[in-house]
Design an enzyme around this catalytic site. Structure first.
Site, mmCIF file in Angstrom:
data_model
loop_
_atom_site.group_PDB
_atom_site.id
_atom_site.type_symbol
_atom_site.label_atom_id
_atom_site.label_comp_id
_atom_site.label_asym_id
_atom_site.label_seq_id
_atom_site.Cartn_x
_atom_site.Cartn_y
_atom_site.Cartn_z
ATOM 1 N N GLU A 71 44.228 33.804 36.858
ATOM 2 C CA GLU A 71 45.161 34.264 36.099
ATOM 3 C C GLU A 71 46.404 34.095 36.364
ATOM 4 O O GLU A 71 47.013 35.142 36.323
ATOM 5 C CB GLU A 71 44.507 35.797 36.098
ATOM 6 C CG GLU A 71 42.895 35.886 35.622
ATOM 7 C CD GLU A 71 42.458 37.259 35.702
ATOM 8 O OE1 GLU A 71 43.471 38.192 35.839
ATOM 9 O OE2 GLU A 71 41.496 37.789 35.316
ATOM 10 N N GLU A 128 32.765 34.343 33.304
ATOM 11 C CA GLU A 128 32.880 35.997 33.462
ATOM 12 C C GLU A 128 32.287 36.488 32.147
ATOM 13 O O GLU A 128 32.786 37.314 31.538
ATOM 14 C CB GLU A 128 34.251 36.629 33.750
ATOM 15 C CG GLU A 128 34.607 36.011 35.105
ATOM 16 C CD GLU A 128 35.995 36.559 35.459
ATOM 17 O OE1 GLU A 128 36.451 37.533 34.883
ATOM 18 O OE2 GLU A 128 36.678 36.136 36.415
#
Ligand code: G3I
Length: 338
Positions: free
Chosen positions: A134, A247
């Site tokens: 991220e 995820e």
């Protein structure tokens, strides 16, 4: 009950995020359904390296080791999550002596020592790592709220890669040349953020520093659809990289919905099953094409999901393939029958 891991064996490993508690409370389901694990939190810096320094006392490998050992006992693969992230990193990492912020050079040293310690400990046991997680903002620029970016986000050598990202991948490559190295992020299946992720992946791949891109897959009944995900997979794969969905969960609440019903919204489980069906068809086809090499759920059953606290704290969500009592949901049937 069919097994996801068995059904998908010809295509890719099926993974689940776990912690020291869920490998006990969800053991039966995990053993029958998945052949790959990832630590939901226990390999993140704040858990595995909570104290300043590099001696043995600075690290706490106990929970991560337990997960790795559980996987070994049961012949499962392990993904490593995550080496460098702006969240769940203890404050000491960014502190210098006194009240001043750590210098860029010292921060890069800390990054190097941390990555070497983890990759050496888990060499041969963790087959791939989310090296950087991220790093991008929604508009595709570098995330301004990351201390990594602020302190060591310059591009000293002009290769288009912020220094901390290049250093992280270089260190990981040298520490465990056999490990597959990933950049992992959310909302990169389309839009401006995908542009940023693509440019980063391209720059890293020019130097041979990256093997794959992780599309997190925190999705909802509202989307994205399979074709959108397919285009993203193909775009990253066009760089010669592999893609994994790292995820996966499908919230029954469309983005922006802040209601808190005690039961799933009417029709929500059907919509969810259709969303999962559509996605897994694309996953199989992209795996057949050699582009997709793994799908990991962010949990395994609805009794343990981070979405119970996001985006509404304490709101129950039902995003996975098994219900809170570990019974298969419609979404499970949709994914194992085709
Ligand atoms: O461990 C403490 C505990 O001691 C304390 O009593 C409790 C009080 O709230 O907090 C516990 O820590 C929580 C931790 O999860 C363990 O459950 C944190 O508050 C909580 O913030 C943390 O949330 C995790 C989140 O990352 C934090 O960033 C979620 O479990 C985890 O699922 C989530 O995972 C991330 C991926 O790493 C990256 N992609 C997005 C994904 C979802 O946010």
């Amino acid at each position: 009950m069919p097994s996801l891991a068995e059904a998908y064996r010809p295509y890719f490993p099926i993974g689940a995020a776990v912690d020291g508690r869920t490998i006990v409370t969800q053991e039966e389901l995990l053993l029958s359904q998945v052949n790959s694990l990832v630590a939901e939190n226990d390999m993140k810096w704040e858990r595995i390296h909570p104290r300043a320094g590099d001696g043995g006392a600075s690290y706490d490998f106990a929970d991560a080791d337990r997960i790795v050992e559980f996987a070994r006992q049961h012949g499962m693969k392990v993904r490593g999550h995550t080496l460098i992230w702006h969240r769940q990193t203890p404050a000491w990492v960014f502190q210098g002596s006194g009240a001043v912020e750590v210098s860029r050079q010292e921060l890069l040293e800390r990054l190097r020592r941390h990555i070497e310690a983890l990759l050496r400990r888990y060499q041969g046991k963790v087959y791939c790592w989310d090296v950087v997680n991220e790093a991008l903002a929604e508009d595709g620029s570098w995330r301004a709220d990351s201390p990594w970016q602020r302190i060591a986000g310059g591009d000293g050598d002009g290769d288009g890669i912020p220094d901390f990202i290049a250093a992280a991948f270089r260190t990981a490559r040298a520490a465990d040349p056999a490990a597959k190295l990933f950049y992992n992020d959310y909302n990169i299946e389309s839009g401006r953020k995908q542009e940023g992720a693509f440019a980063l992946a391209e720059a890293l791949s020019r130097q041979g520093l990256i093997d794959g891109v992780g599309i997190q897959g925190h999705w909802s009944v509202a989307g994205p659809d399979g074709e959108t995900v397919r285009r993203a997979v193909r775009r990253f794969a066009s760089l010669g990289l592999t893609v994994q969905v790292t995820e996966l969960d499908v919230s029954v609440f469309p983005g922006g919905d802040r209601s808190s019903p005690a039961q799933p919204p009417p029709g929500g489980m059907d919509l969810q099953a259709e969303r999962y069906r559509d996605l897994f068809r694309v996953f199989r086809e992209e795996a057949d094409g050699g582009r997709l090499s793994g799908v990991t759920f962010w949990g395994i059953a609805d009794d343990h999901t981070w979405l119970d606290d996001f985006p509404v704290k304490g709101r129950k969500d039902w995003p996975l393939l098994f219900d809170a009592a570990h019974r298969p949901k419609k979404a499970f049937q949709a994914v194992v029958s085709w």
